[in-house]
Design a protein around this motif. Structure first.
Motif, PDB file in Angstrom:
ATOM      1  N   ILE A 141       7.875  73.917  48.191  1.00 51.86           N
ATOM      2  CA  ILE A 141       8.523  72.950  49.083  1.00 51.86           C
ATOM      3  C   ILE A 141       9.884  72.579  48.501  1.00 51.86           C
ATOM      4  O   ILE A 141      10.007  72.289  47.310  1.00 51.86           O
ATOM      5  N   LEU A 142      10.913  72.576  49.328  1.00 48.97           N
ATOM      6  CA  LEU A 142      12.243  72.152  48.905  1.00 48.97           C
ATOM      7  C   LEU A 142      12.255  70.634  48.923  1.00 48.97           C
ATOM      8  O   LEU A 142      12.165  70.004  49.984  1.00 48.97           O
ATOM      9  N   MET A 143      12.362  70.031  47.743  1.00 50.93           N
ATOM     10  CA  MET A 143      12.293  68.577  47.627  1.00 50.93           C
ATOM     11  C   MET A 143      13.658  67.998  47.305  1.00 50.93           C
ATOM     12  O   MET A 143      14.468  68.628  46.621  1.00 50.93           O
ATOM     13  N   ASN A 144      13.911  66.793  47.810  1.00 54.78           N
ATOM     14  CA  ASN A 144      15.155  66.096  47.510  1.00 54.78           C
ATOM     15  C   ASN A 144      15.089  65.576  46.085  1.00 54.78           C
ATOM     16  O   ASN A 144      14.282  64.710  45.748  1.00 54.78           O
ATOM     17  N   THR A 145      15.927  66.119  45.220  1.00 52.39           N
ATOM     18  CA  THR A 145      15.916  65.742  43.821  1.00 52.39           C
ATOM     19  C   THR A 145      17.281  65.995  43.201  1.00 52.39           C
ATOM     20  O   THR A 145      18.020  66.873  43.652  1.00 52.39           O
ATOM     21  N   THR A 146      17.588  65.242  42.183  1.00 54.28           N
ATOM     22  CA  THR A 146      18.850  65.425  41.469  1.00 54.28           C
ATOM     23  C   THR A 146      18.668  66.324  40.263  1.00 54.28           C
ATOM     24  O   THR A 146      19.601  66.605  39.531  1.00 54.28           O
ATOM     25  N   LYS A 147      17.455  66.811  40.051  1.00 53.87           N
ATOM     26  CA  LYS A 147      17.156  67.617  38.865  1.00 53.87           C
ATOM     27  C   LYS A 147      17.165  69.097  39.168  1.00 53.87           C
ATOM     28  O   LYS A 147      16.799  69.544  40.238  1.00 53.87           O
ATOM     29  N   LYS A 148      17.552  69.865  38.179  1.00 52.49           N
ATOM     30  CA  LYS A 148      17.410  71.324  38.121  1.00 52.49           C
ATOM     31  C   LYS A 148      18.022  72.040  39.322  1.00 52.49           C
ATOM     32  O   LYS A 148      17.422  72.923  39.909  1.00 52.49           O
ATOM     33  N   LYS A 149      19.213  71.629  39.733  1.00 51.33           N
ATOM     34  CA  LYS A 149      19.867  72.334  40.832  1.00 51.33           C
ATOM     35  C   LYS A 149      20.643  73.525  40.285  1.00 51.33           C
ATOM     36  O   LYS A 149      21.139  73.494  39.190  1.00 51.33           O
TER      37      LYS A 149
END
Length: 269
Positions: free
Chosen positions: A261-269
């Protein structure tokens, strides 16, 4: 060696269940640094992940054992170039497995693909002894077993050494994840060499600055040597990841499908 072989002859599922029973019971009767409700439901979600892993690992563990024994029969690996007593090889091998796992753990925080699997472990917002099982089954059965095979091939390690490593690492896992109060003096004594619960709690802090630290499982020396060691007072730690804050995202089924699942996160982009 006879004592080690006797210990390793015990079915690992028995002593893992035994460790869970001991630490989970202690969490119910002793003071806890973090208070949370619905511990039974939390335990169930994590146990379900462990059940899937055990079933999946029947196949991958068989491949791992076959691969390691093949490398051993071909005398592939660094230890075959050295003349060391077998006991020394086994003990040193445990250190090397931990060293290799440290680097895989670091990579799991840096690689977007590996992080999708590994973030399941960091998703737990209420960490306790059952968080030991909060891993995505594919990460343990596929990624870590493949890495174990590579490590065994490089250094010439055998199945006994790997079994001893996991015997030790599960003891540390339960110590590190359990919701128990530990003496602070541990951090300044044996905590100079070994991973202590307060070290690993920092690793589970919600802020990435702290999440990306204290990667070691047994020997905190790796973090101290390679500059990834951090310490923070326990009362300042907030567990979990922001993207898993919704209670619905703490369920077994969601955790199982979350890597896809593509989750909204500020990590590991």
């Amino acid at each position: 060696m006879e004592l080690i072989e006797t210990i390793l002859s015990i079915d690992p599922n028995y002593w893992i269940i035994g460790l869970l029973a001991v630490f989970f019971t202690l969490e119910q009767i002793l003071d806890n640094p973090f208070v949370f409700k619905k511990r039974g439901a939390h335990l169930l979600q994590n146990l379900l992940l462990q059940v899937v892993f055990v079933l999946l690992n029947i196949f991958f563990l068989a491949l791992l054992v076959f691969g390691i024994e093949w490398f051993n029969n071909q005398e592939i690996g660094l230890f075959y170039l050295l003349s060391l007593p077998y006991v020394v090889q086994v003990l040193l091998g445990v250190v090397l497995f931990d060293f290799a796992t440290y680097w895989l753990h670091r990579a799991s925080h840096k690689s977007p693909l590996l992080w999708r699997l590994h973030r399941v472990h960091h998703s737990d917002t209420t960490m306790d002894s059952s968080t030991t099982f909060r891993f995505h089954p594919l990460e343990l059965a596929l990624v870590y077993q493949a890495w174990n095979l590579i490590t065994a091939a490089i250094f010439g390690l055998d199945v006994t050494t790997l079994a001893l490593y996991y015997f030790m690492v599960y003891i540390f896992f339960f110590l590190e994840h359990s919701n128990l109060k530990y003496p602070k003096w541990l951090n300044t004594t044996i905590g100079l060499i070994f991973v202590m619960p307060d070290h690993h709690r920092v690793h589970h802090h919600q802020e990435q600055f702290y999440t990306d630290s204290n990667f070691a499982d047994i020997f905190i020396l790796w973090d101290r040597i390679f500059g990834t060691f951090k310490l923070l007072p326990v009362h300042k730690i907030k567990y979990g990841l922001v993207e898993f804050k919704d209670p619905k995202k703490q369920s077994f089924l969601y955790l199982l499908k979350s890597p896809f699942i593509l989750m909204n996160t500020t990590k590991k982009k």
